[in-house]
Structure formats: C-alpha cells, structure tokens
Design a protein around this motif. Structure first.
Motif, PDB file in Angstrom:
ATOM      1  N   CYS A 142      27.352 -23.094  29.236  1.00 15.62           N
ATOM      2  CA  CYS A 142      26.879 -23.647  30.500  1.00 15.62           C
ATOM      3  C   CYS A 142      27.760 -24.835  30.879  1.00 15.62           C
ATOM      4  O   CYS A 142      28.114 -25.644  30.027  1.00 15.62           O
ATOM      5  CB  CYS A 142      25.447 -24.137  30.359  1.00 15.62           C
ATOM      6  N   GLU A 143      28.086 -24.940  32.159  1.00 15.73           N
ATOM      7  CA  GLU A 143      28.930 -26.027  32.642  1.00 15.73           C
ATOM      8  C   GLU A 143      28.449 -26.500  34.007  1.00 15.73           C
ATOM      9  O   GLU A 143      27.862 -25.725  34.763  1.00 15.73           O
ATOM     10  CB  GLU A 143      30.390 -25.574  32.755  1.00 15.73           C
ATOM     11  N   CYS A 144      28.748 -27.753  34.296  1.00 20.56           N
ATOM     12  CA  CYS A 144      28.501 -28.311  35.626  1.00 20.56           C
ATOM     13  C   CYS A 144      29.788 -28.969  36.087  1.00 20.56           C
ATOM     14  O   CYS A 144      30.352 -29.819  35.387  1.00 20.56           O
ATOM     15  CB  CYS A 144      27.370 -29.327  35.593  1.00 20.56           C
ATOM     16  N   SER A 159      28.666 -29.973  29.853  1.00 24.38           N
ATOM     17  CA  SER A 159      28.647 -28.604  29.352  1.00 24.38           C
ATOM     18  C   SER A 159      27.793 -28.553  28.092  1.00 24.38           C
ATOM     19  O   SER A 159      27.557 -29.576  27.446  1.00 24.38           O
ATOM     20  CB  SER A 159      30.066 -28.115  29.043  1.00 24.38           C
ATOM     21  N   ILE A 189      20.176 -25.892  33.219  1.00 28.76           N
ATOM     22  CA  ILE A 189      20.466 -26.027  34.648  1.00 28.76           C
ATOM     23  C   ILE A 189      19.250 -26.604  35.377  1.00 28.76           C
ATOM     24  O   ILE A 189      19.376 -27.497  36.222  1.00 28.76           O
ATOM     25  CB  ILE A 189      20.888 -24.680  35.266  1.00 28.76           C
ATOM     26  N   ALA A 228      18.860 -30.413  34.818  1.00 27.56           N
ATOM     27  CA  ALA A 228      19.862 -31.148  35.590  1.00 27.56           C
ATOM     28  C   ALA A 228      19.513 -31.135  37.074  1.00 27.56           C
ATOM     29  O   ALA A 228      19.614 -32.167  37.763  1.00 27.56           O
ATOM     30  CB  ALA A 228      21.245 -30.552  35.363  1.00 27.56           C
ATOM     31  N   THR A 258      25.857 -18.382  38.717  1.00 28.72           N
ATOM     32  CA  THR A 258      26.421 -19.578  39.333  1.00 28.72           C
ATOM     33  C   THR A 258      25.445 -20.094  40.377  1.00 28.72           C
ATOM     34  O   THR A 258      24.876 -19.317  41.143  1.00 28.72           O
ATOM     35  CB  THR A 258      27.761 -19.263  40.017  1.00 28.72           C
ATOM     36  N   GLN A 304      28.537 -27.414  41.152  1.00 30.12           N
ATOM     37  CA  GLN A 304      28.391 -26.023  40.718  1.00 30.12           C
ATOM     38  C   GLN A 304      27.992 -25.965  39.244  1.00 30.12           C
ATOM     39  O   GLN A 304      28.636 -26.551  38.386  1.00 30.12           O
ATOM     40  CB  GLN A 304      29.696 -25.279  40.919  1.00 30.12           C
ATOM     41  N   TRP A 305      26.905 -25.224  38.981  1.00 38.14           N
ATOM     42  CA  TRP A 305      26.470 -24.951  37.623  1.00 38.14           C
ATOM     43  C   TRP A 305      26.797 -23.494  37.321  1.00 38.14           C
ATOM     44  O   TRP A 305      26.589 -22.614  38.157  1.00 38.14           O
ATOM     45  CB  TRP A 305      24.961 -25.135  37.480  1.00 38.14           C
ATOM     46  N   THR A 306      27.303 -23.255  36.136  1.00 39.05           N
ATOM     47  CA  THR A 306      27.572 -21.890  35.705  1.00 39.05           C
ATOM     48  C   THR A 306      26.986 -21.686  34.307  1.00 39.05           C
ATOM     49  O   THR A 306      26.884 -22.629  33.519  1.00 39.05           O
ATOM     50  CB  THR A 306      29.080 -21.579  35.638  1.00 39.05           C
TER      51      THR A 306
END
Length: 131
Positions: free
Chosen positions: A14-16, A32, A45, A48, A86, A97-99
């Motif tokens: 997971c990343e932002c 992340s 997510i 956040a 996403t 953007q969160w993935t």
C-alpha cells in the motif's frame, strides 16, 4: 515428515503519493506499508482517509466519504480477486493517490534454532578489538 514452506509470502503493498500535475512537481511518496491481508490494506487507506477528510475541500470530502461508506467494499473485493486498487482525490492543485496491490514477498530466514548455519555460534557475542 514436514512439507517445505514456500519461499514466497502473499501480501499487499500500500502506498500514498501526492503530486501537483499542473506545476510539474515530481510525485512524492508520503507513506507506505506492507500487509498480509486485503482487509488490512483497505483499513490502512480508510484510516488515512478518515484522518485527512476534515481538511479536504467539499468535492474531495464527498468523494472521500463515498469511498469510506461504500466504495471500500468494491476495493476489498478487487484485492481479494488479485486486482490492484487506486483511490485518487484532488485538493486544489494537489492530487492525492492511495494504491494497494497484491504482491509476493520473499520469506526471510529466521535467526532461531535449526535454521542457523553451523558457523552462527562464532558470532554470538561481539568481538573486542585488539588494542
């Protein structure tokens, strides 16, 4: 007889990221996390998003709450089915953007018991330098 375990572990990355496309600024990684399950990825997510949502403009706020209240179910289902997800919000000129995506991690060796090589006993205590 024990079965050998796979060298790979399934999980989720997971990343932002943020960026300002209009100004040409590079994408910046804000945070992340690597998690073991799809619900953990979605939860990261959601936490956040809940934290950030009071500071969002009205349009981004509405999109955030739509995702928090309903769309996160679709994201969870997609992750379980092996598809990446996403979520992108625009706050003024900033894009957030969160993935989350399924990944395979290499299992790291442990430092316990029979998994240690024979020479491990030589390195149990720090060696003192000769003076």
């Amino acid at each position: 007889m024990t079965r050998p375990t796979s060298a790979l572990l399934r999980g989720y990355r997971c990343e932002c990221h943020t960026s300002r496309p209009r100004s040409g600024d590079a994408t910046t990684l804000l945070g992340s996390i690597d998690v073991e399950t799809a619900p953990q990825a979605v939860r990261w997510i959601r936490v956040a998003l809940r934290t950030l949502s009071p500071a969002l403009n009205s349009e981004a706020f509405e999109e955030a709450w739509q995702w928090l209240s309903e769309d996160h179910h679709d994201a969870l289902q997609a992750l379980v089915q092996g598809e990446p997800v996403t979520l992108t919000l625009r706050q003024g000129s900033t894009m957030i953007q969160w993935t989350a995506r399924p990944v395979q991690f290499l299992r790291l060796t442990t430092r316990q018991g029979v998994n240690l090589p024979a020479c491990a006993q030589e390195y149990t205590e720090p060696r003192h330098q000769r003076e």
